[in-house]
Design a protein around this motif. Structure first.
Motif, short mmCIF file in Angstrom:
data_model
loop_
_atom_site.label_atom_id
_atom_site.label_comp_id
_atom_site.label_asym_id
_atom_site.label_seq_id
_atom_site.Cartn_x
_atom_site.Cartn_y
_atom_site.Cartn_z
N VAL A 1 0.86 -1.09 -0.17
CA VAL A 1 0.14 -0.21 0.06
C VAL A 1 0.37 1.35 -0.16
O VAL A 1 -0.06 2.00 -1.13
CB VAL A 1 -0.94 0.15 1.22
CG1 VAL A 1 -1.19 1.48 1.50
CG2 VAL A 1 -1.96 -1.13 0.37
N SER A 2 1.83 1.18 1.01
CA SER A 2 2.85 2.64 1.14
C SER A 2 3.05 2.97 -0.35
O SER A 2 3.57 3.90 -0.79
CB SER A 2 3.61 2.30 1.90
OG SER A 2 3.11 1.81 3.33
N VAL A 3 3.92 1.48 -1.31
CA VAL A 3 4.44 1.89 -2.80
C VAL A 3 3.69 2.40 -3.50
O VAL A 3 3.94 3.17 -4.24
CB VAL A 3 5.26 0.51 -2.51
CG1 VAL A 3 6.00 0.41 -4.24
CG2 VAL A 3 6.64 0.51 -2.31
N PHE B 1 2.95 13.26 1.92
CA PHE B 1 1.65 13.94 1.83
C PHE B 1 0.65 12.03 1.78
O PHE B 1 -0.34 11.54 2.97
CB PHE B 1 1.33 14.62 1.38
CG PHE B 1 -0.73 14.88 2.02
CD1 PHE B 1 -1.41 15.28 3.31
CD2 PHE B 1 -1.49 14.43 0.51
CE1 PHE B 1 -2.51 15.51 2.94
CE2 PHE B 1 -3.05 15.10 0.45
CZ PHE B 1 -3.22 15.19 2.32
N TYR B 2 1.07 11.65 0.74
CA TYR B 2 -0.27 10.51 -0.07
C TYR B 2 0.20 9.34 1.05
O TYR B 2 -0.55 9.08 0.89
CB TYR B 2 0.97 10.45 -1.29
CG TYR B 2 -0.67 11.17 -2.62
CD1 TYR B 2 -1.36 10.38 -3.07
CD2 TYR B 2 -0.36 12.15 -3.30
CE1 TYR B 2 -2.22 11.31 -3.61
CE2 TYR B 2 -0.34 12.88 -3.26
CZ TYR B 2 -2.28 13.07 -4.11
OH TYR B 2 -2.89 13.60 -4.89
N THR B 3 1.57 9.31 1.47
CA THR B 3 1.88 7.70 1.87
C THR B 3 1.43 7.86 3.43
O THR B 3 1.24 6.84 3.71
CB THR B 3 3.59 7.51 2.23
OG1 THR B 3 4.08 8.42 3.28
CG2 THR B 3 4.17 7.19 0.45
N VAL C 1 7.75 6.38 6.55
CA VAL C 1 7.14 6.21 5.62
C VAL C 1 7.67 6.63 4.39
O VAL C 1 8.07 5.85 4.18
CB VAL C 1 5.60 5.69 5.66
CG1 VAL C 1 4.73 5.03 4.15
CG2 VAL C 1 4.87 5.66 6.70
N ALA C 2 7.48 7.93 3.85
CA ALA C 2 7.86 8.44 2.54
C ALA C 2 9.21 8.04 3.09
O ALA C 2 9.97 7.78 1.86
CB ALA C 2 7.57 9.82 2.35
#
Length: 438
Positions: free
Chosen positions: A143-145, A158-160, A358-359
């Motif tokens: 999901v993170s990638v 922001f997105y991750t 996460v980023a």
């Protein structure tokens, strides 16, 4: 059409498409984490049903050990399923992880208690947890990638952050269900069978989540890759980059320890250690989930502006200096108000740190094995640190007699995160080079 291909033609359609993609991918993450965390929330009830013992401490330790066993499967799932996702694509891989997680949840929800089938009951519960752990090993990375690869330029943090934000929705929903069950049913009814209701609810919404994930589009970045490595190549690449994976594990240690301390362990900590009511403990958990949800995108967006390194260093230093004193203040005079204030303070740590972390982790991993590398680092940290946080906290309190002892464990995890940040972001380090190219 992929969201990124719409940007030049119609900015409004591009934003709508990206929002839809975020919703679809994180909805599955919500379900998987909802199912995964229920086990920790209902640890006391599960302990009585599947691990009966004359000692509450022994019963809880057995339950939290099985809870932690699920995390031991995460590294294996990270390599096997992570490699699969790197080879076949993000969309197909995320559907597979969802299927495995659903199987584990259905098994736990339906297994009869120890009094009915004896030792087979805890054995089957363990199998269910292992399936959940195997799936979760690649779910978070996948999901993170996906979110990182579909993000607009300069907005990767922001997105991750929405990967973790979707987990907080799962926390709030699970805690709210627990709160309402506590209002509607007696403690005996919840302990006997009521605790299974949230698990059945999780099972019931699986078909809807499958529908959402089936309509996901593959990311353009994955499509552009000329070579997609097979499992053997992934293993060799991971071995060649073991220092990066190890540093990534230490980077994640801070976030995963804080998360499981302030969410999964909170209901048990409030009831059994602080002697607060179940309702108070669950209300605090709901507030923590909402607070996490707010701070995560703020941390991610701020890291896009000022960089990942300043946030990671500042938060780990704050955690080292204040975690134990804050918990000591709570333990000195336990109350709903104090518990809420302390856990919201720790929630600030988690949200800001994880929003940047996460980023950072997606940026430091080699692109061709990004899911496997991210998943392995995250899974190792969860297995070594976060997953056993409830068990370690219970043990530390038992052997020291200090109700604030979990603060030592959190401070140690913060030290690990600080060291990893300094290593990964040393002058000319891999993280700096990757962030510059992102």
């Amino acid at each position: 059409m992929n969201p990124s291909s719409l940007a030049a033609k119609d900015p409004l359609s591009a934003r709508t498409s990206k929002f839809s993609a975020v919703l679809r991918v994180t909805s599955g993450n919500f379900l998987e984490q909802f199912d995964f965390f229920l086990f920790g929330f209902y640890a006391t009830q599960i302990a009585r049903v599947f691990f009966p013992s004359g000692s509450e401490f022994a019963s809880l330790m057995l339950t939290f050990s099985v809870f932690g066993a699920g995390f031991l499967m995460r590294p294996l799932g990270a390599i096997v399923l992570g490699a699969y996702i790197d080879e076949v694509g993000r969309r197909k891989g995320l559907i597979v992880t969802l299927s495995i997680m659903a199987s584990g949840t259905i098994l736990i929800a339906c297994v009869p208690g120890y009094t009915t089938i004896g030792m087979l009951a805890p054995a089957l519960v363990l199998v269910g947890r292992l399936l959940q752990g195997f799936s979760a090993g690649a779910e978070l990375g996948g999901v993170s990638v996906y979110l990182a690869e579909m993000a607009s330029p300069g907005r990767k943090g922001f997105y991750t952050s929405w990967q973790s934000a979707s987990q907080q929705v799962a926390i709030v929903v699970a805690a709210a269900l627990g709160y309402f069950l506590n209002s509607w049913m007696t403690a005996n009814e919840i302990g006997a069978w009521g605790w299974r209701i949230p698990f059945f609810i999780g099972c019931a919404i699986v078909p809807f989540i499958f529908f959402l994930r089936r309509s996901l589009q593959e990311t353009e970045e994955f499509k552009k890759q000329r070579h997609h490595p097979r499992v053997g190549e992934v293993f060799r690449t991971m071995l060649a980059n073991w220092r990066t994976v190890f540093a990534g594990m230490l980077l994640v240690a801070m976030t995963t320890t804080t998360f499981y301390l302030i969410t999964v362990y909170t209901p048990t900590f409030g009831r059994t250690v602080l002697k607060l009511t179940t309702a108070d403990s669950l209300l605090v958990t709901i507030c923590v989930g909402i607070s996490n949800f707010i701070w995560l995108p703020i941390g991610g967006a701020l890291s896009d502006r000022i960089g990942r390194r300043p946030i990671l260093i500042a938060i780990t230093l704050l955690a080292i200096c204040s975690s134990y004193p804050a918990l000591s203040w709570l333990a000195a005079a336990p109350s709903f108000g104090r518990m809420l204030m302390v856990l919201l303070w720790l929630s600030f740590f988690f949200g800001m740190y994880n929003g940047a972390m996460v980023a950072a982790l997606t940026e430091v991993m080699p692109a061709n094995v990004r899911v496997a590398g991210f998943s392995l680092a995250f899974s190792l940290a969860t297995a070594v640190f976060g997953g056993f946080t409830p068990a370690v906290s219970t043990y530390l309190i038992q052997v020291t007699g200090d109700k604030a002892a979990p603060g030592y464990w959190l401070s140690f995890a913060a030290v690990c995160g600080l060291v990893a940040t300094l290593v990964l972001y040393r002058r000319g380090g891999a993280a700096e080079r990757s962030a510059t190219l992102a």
